[in-house]
Scaffold this motif. Structure first.
Motif: not given
Length: 267
Positions: A38-41, A61-65, A70-74
């Motif tokens: 999430g956006n905690g990153i 590394t892989h698809e798990h949530n 967090g990549m959406v936010w990055m």
């Protein structure tokens, strides 16, 4: 001085710490590995004084949530910086081929088109194959399939500027089929879901994870000098470091690290 920035240390259901993700600092640049769930990153990067403008390479590394969301936010934040002309160069996101469409779809469903338009232009989704080597910062990074029993997942190995070999084995127990990549590592980053004594409580094997005891026995067998344990349960977080270290010492003679979120380790 190269450092390991421990951004998060928890598993997918952690609420008392962030999901496991990290960055390797090389001078003023950072190689980010996963982004948590999430956006905690964004808060953690800010707290650790890691500027988004200094992140030009990310590996998923892989698809798990707890690794990919967090990549959406990055992507959103870096795309914003690109559009404001405050981000130099490109962002390259490395992942196995099956994740390219996943990342595109997540972004298309959740962020504005103007940000998504940066994907393929200044934000490059780059597939990597098992055994393929890419030049990232000053490193030759070799990616490998960890032979997951769940979702397809890649780890990586590289030699640091100080000559030490560092290997990320993903978030499942080491598979002997990956020995060529893991063997000879000076640093091994490995999951340990819980104490061996808590295995009935947390049931790591049902989740395809290992315990502190097993991870330490592995590192001892492979003669790994430095072992980092993370991707853990968070119910015992108040004494996790001391308890995991105490159990690990019974099976491992090297340097054992059980970091908390936002710690830095000198590599």
């Amino acid at each position: 001085m190269e450092e390991l920035y421990v951004l998060g240390t928890g598993n997918a259901q952690a609420t008392r710490c962030y999901n496991t993700c990290f960055a390797i600092r090389n001078g003023t640049e950072y190689f980010l590995v996963d982004a948590g769930g999430g956006n905690g990153i964004l808060t953690i990067l800010e707290d650790m004084e890691v500027p988004l403008t200094r992140i030009h390479h990310i590996f998923v590394t892989h698809e798990h949530n707890d690794h990919i969301l967090g990549m959406v936010w990055m992507i959103r934040m870096i795309a914003t910086a690109i559009l404001k002309e405050s981000y130099d160069g490109n962002l390259t996101v490395y992942c196995h081929e099956g994740l390219i469409d996943t990342i595109r779809t997540l972004c298309a469903l959740t962020i504005q088109k103007k940000f998504c338009n940066c994907i393929g232009d200044r934000i490059l989704l780059t597939p990597v194959k098992d055994g393929e080597t890419k030049e990232i910062l000053d490193y030759s990074v070799t990616f490998f399939d960890i032979l997951s029993t769940k979702a397809k997942q890649f780890g990586f190995t590289t030699v640091l500027k100080n000559g030490k070999k560092l290997t990320c084995a993903g978030d499942e127990p080491y598979n002997p089929g990956c020995r060529q990549y893991v063997e000879g590592s000076d640093w091994l980053l490995h999951e340990a879901f819980c104490l061996y004594g808590d295995r009935e409580r947390f049931k790591p094997y049902e989740k395809h994870h290992s315990t502190v005891r097993e991870a330490c026995q592995l590192a001892e067998t492979l003669h790994i000098p430095n072992l980092v344990l993370w991707h853990t349960e968070d119910k015992t977080i108040q004494n996790r470091k001391a308890a995991y270290t105490a159990e690990g010492r019974n099976y491992y003679s090297g340097n054992l690290y059980v970091p908390n979120d936002k710690e830095r380790l000198v590599l």
